[in-house]
Design a protein around this motif. Sequence first.
Motif, PDB file in Angstrom:
ATOM      1  N   ILE A  10       3.943 -12.730  -0.722  1.00  0.00           N
ATOM      2  CA  ILE A  10       3.260 -11.935  -2.155  1.00  0.00           C
ATOM      3  C   ILE A  10       2.884 -12.698  -3.185  1.00  0.00           C
ATOM      4  CG2 ILE A  10       3.810 -10.108  -3.474  1.00  0.00           C
ATOM      5  CD1 ILE A  10       5.162  -8.533  -1.476  1.00  0.00           C
ATOM      6  N   ALA A  56       5.652  -2.604  -3.984  1.00  0.00           N
ATOM      7  CA  ALA A  56       5.026  -3.289  -2.675  1.00  0.00           C
ATOM      8  C   ALA A  56       6.212  -3.793  -1.662  1.00  0.00           C
ATOM      9  CB  ALA A  56       4.126  -4.325  -3.293  1.00  0.00           C
ATOM     10  N   LEU A  97       0.624 -12.528   6.208  1.00  0.00           N
ATOM     11  CA  LEU A  97      -0.011 -11.505   5.421  1.00  0.00           C
ATOM     12  C   LEU A  97       0.046 -12.079   4.037  1.00  0.00           C
ATOM     13  CD1 LEU A  97       0.958  -8.252   6.952  1.00  0.00           C
ATOM     14  CD2 LEU A  97      -1.160  -9.438   7.425  1.00  0.00           C
ATOM     15  N   HIS A 126      -0.766 -10.925  -0.083  1.00  0.00           N
ATOM     16  CA  HIS A 126      -0.921  -9.653  -0.642  1.00  0.00           C
ATOM     17  C   HIS A 126      -0.817  -9.910  -2.083  1.00  0.00           C
ATOM     18  CE1 HIS A 126      -0.766  -5.328  -1.260  1.00  0.00           C
ATOM     19  NE2 HIS A 126       0.238  -5.604  -1.894  1.00  0.00           N
ATOM     20  N   ASP A 127      -1.353  -9.191  -2.831  1.00  0.00           N
ATOM     21  CA  ASP A 127      -1.601  -9.196  -4.212  1.00  0.00           C
ATOM     22  C   ASP A 127      -0.342  -8.229  -4.926  1.00  0.00           C
ATOM     23  OD1 ASP A 127      -3.726 -10.885  -4.598  1.00  0.00           O
ATOM     24  OD2 ASP A 127      -4.946  -9.486  -4.551  1.00  0.00           O
ATOM     25  N   ARG A 179      -0.847  -4.520  -6.164  1.00  0.00           N
ATOM     26  CA  ARG A 179      -1.383  -3.525  -5.306  1.00  0.00           C
ATOM     27  C   ARG A 179       0.057  -2.936  -4.751  1.00  0.00           C
ATOM     28  NH1 ARG A 179      -6.848  -4.184  -4.044  1.00  0.00           N
ATOM     29  NH2 ARG A 179      -7.859  -6.184  -4.702  1.00  0.00           N
ATOM     30  N   VAL A 221       1.054   0.131  -0.233  1.00  0.00           N
ATOM     31  CA  VAL A 221       0.664  -0.389   0.843  1.00  0.00           C
ATOM     32  C   VAL A 221       1.030   0.657   2.041  1.00  0.00           C
ATOM     33  CG1 VAL A 221       0.609  -2.555   2.399  1.00  0.00           C
ATOM     34  CG2 VAL A 221       1.212  -2.544  -0.069  1.00  0.00           C
ATOM     35  N   THR A 224      -6.265  -6.292  -0.194  1.00  0.00           N
ATOM     36  CA  THR A 224      -4.966  -7.045   0.505  1.00  0.00           C
ATOM     37  C   THR A 224      -4.188  -5.840   0.952  1.00  0.00           C
ATOM     38  OG1 THR A 224      -3.429  -7.272  -1.485  1.00  0.00           O
ATOM     39  CG2 THR A 224      -5.351  -8.827  -0.864  1.00  0.00           C
ATOM     40  N   PRO A 225      -3.147  -6.283   1.979  1.00  0.00           N
ATOM     41  CA  PRO A 225      -2.977  -7.531   2.484  1.00  0.00           C
ATOM     42  C   PRO A 225      -4.013  -8.053   3.513  1.00  0.00           C
ATOM     43  CG  PRO A 225      -1.854  -6.000   3.676  1.00  0.00           C
ATOM     44  CD  PRO A 225      -2.170  -5.275   2.713  1.00  0.00           C
ATOM     45  N   LEU A 261      -5.010   1.577  -2.137  1.00  0.00           N
ATOM     46  CA  LEU A 261      -4.614   0.303  -2.200  1.00  0.00           C
ATOM     47  C   LEU A 261      -5.355  -0.494  -3.310  1.00  0.00           C
ATOM     48  CD1 LEU A 261      -4.704  -1.704   1.287  1.00  0.00           C
ATOM     49  CD2 LEU A 261      -2.847  -1.846  -0.608  1.00  0.00           C
ATOM     50  N   LYS A 292      -5.739  -2.290  -7.137  1.00  0.00           N
ATOM     51  CA  LYS A 292      -5.106  -3.222  -7.875  1.00  0.00           C
ATOM     52  C   LYS A 292      -5.022  -2.915  -9.352  1.00  0.00           C
ATOM     53  CE  LYS A 292      -5.235  -8.402  -8.790  1.00  0.00           C
ATOM     54  NZ  LYS A 292      -5.887  -9.504  -8.784  1.00  0.00           N
TER      55      LYS A 292
END
Length: 389
Positions: free
Chosen positions: A10, A39, A103, A105-106, A109, A112, A164-165, A207, A209
């Motif tokens: 992450i 997240a 994975l 991921h931001d 976000r 998920v 993302t992811p 999802l 951002k």
Amino acid sequence: MPRSKTALLIVAAGRGTRLGSEIPKQYLKLAGVPVLRHALDRFRAHPEIGTIRVVIDPAHRALYEAAVAGLDLRPPVEGGAERGQSVMNGLRALVEDAPEQVLVHDAARPFVAGSVIDRVLAALDEAPGAIPALPVADTLKRAAALDGPVEGTEDRNRLFRAQTPQGFHFKTLLEAHEKTQKSTTDDAALLEELGLDVRLVEGDETLFKITTEDDLTRAEQMAGTEMEPRMGTGFDVHRLGPGESIMLCGIEIAHDRTLIGHSDADVGLHAITDALLGAIADGDIGSHFPPSDPQWKGAASDRFLAHARDLVLGRGGRITHIDVTLICERPKVGPHRPAMRTRIAEILGLSEGRVSVKATTSEKLGFTGRGEGIAAQAAATVLLPAEAP
């Protein structure tokens, strides 16, 4: 491919400046829970996620520790100046775990869905990279700038919004970063440059951002946060003395006198600061920045206002409107009003339409009428997570 060797990275090292907060967006709260924690909890609930590493800015270590309190996680990884370096640092930290896939991921976000994770992981059985995406639904126009003329219309039929992811074979992504040494907001682009297969899977509208104030509002609604309005008021006054300029609402104005105070004596920003503190019932400016403390001597008052702003945001709140009135005979405020509104909006991360600056005289009555000082009064409206009465 067995998925017990799936690692999660992450990326949470960003500062999120577009929201106008010194608290990065990944640490702001939704329903009392930091965005990052939302997240993390969703990934931790997925049975096929193994090692989890979070990449952070070391300056935000205390915020990170508060966000992950109670979780059994590996130590955070120090991020770089750009996202690409942060991902590289995270990948290198995962080498000792020898994951087969990863994975990325931001952190901004928070929502998920397990079904999206399933689709990404399934696609990695057939390709070295997979990303969730949604087709572009709006008509796309090409122009040099938002306020410029339209130059053309783009074909949207083969365009998708990446989310993302994003999933990858671990060694493939690590090698792609090492070969290209490029910073990117999209790790899949590195594989594309190398001619490697990246598959699209169905994403999810939830999802999105968190980038703007509107995104934060939407996220609050999705998190089930019931918000209640609060209002606070503030008042401040400073005497005038010998000088060549004064600070009013964050703007320096040439004048034949100056405001006297322990800090820069900006009565406008002081009144707004007290209004915000009043809205969250957290004392006044003097309790947070005592005039007896030498560190605040000559300090710029935007620091006080930014502190009050962050106290609101740290409680999961939002500032929705500011109204300040300056009371003086001179200088004339009208010519400086647009710059004042702009500066206050910048400090608080608001649109200028949410900031009002007014001025009035006291008809030559009292200390303001005699030109002995300047006063300001302010009102602030905020939204805070609802509490029981």
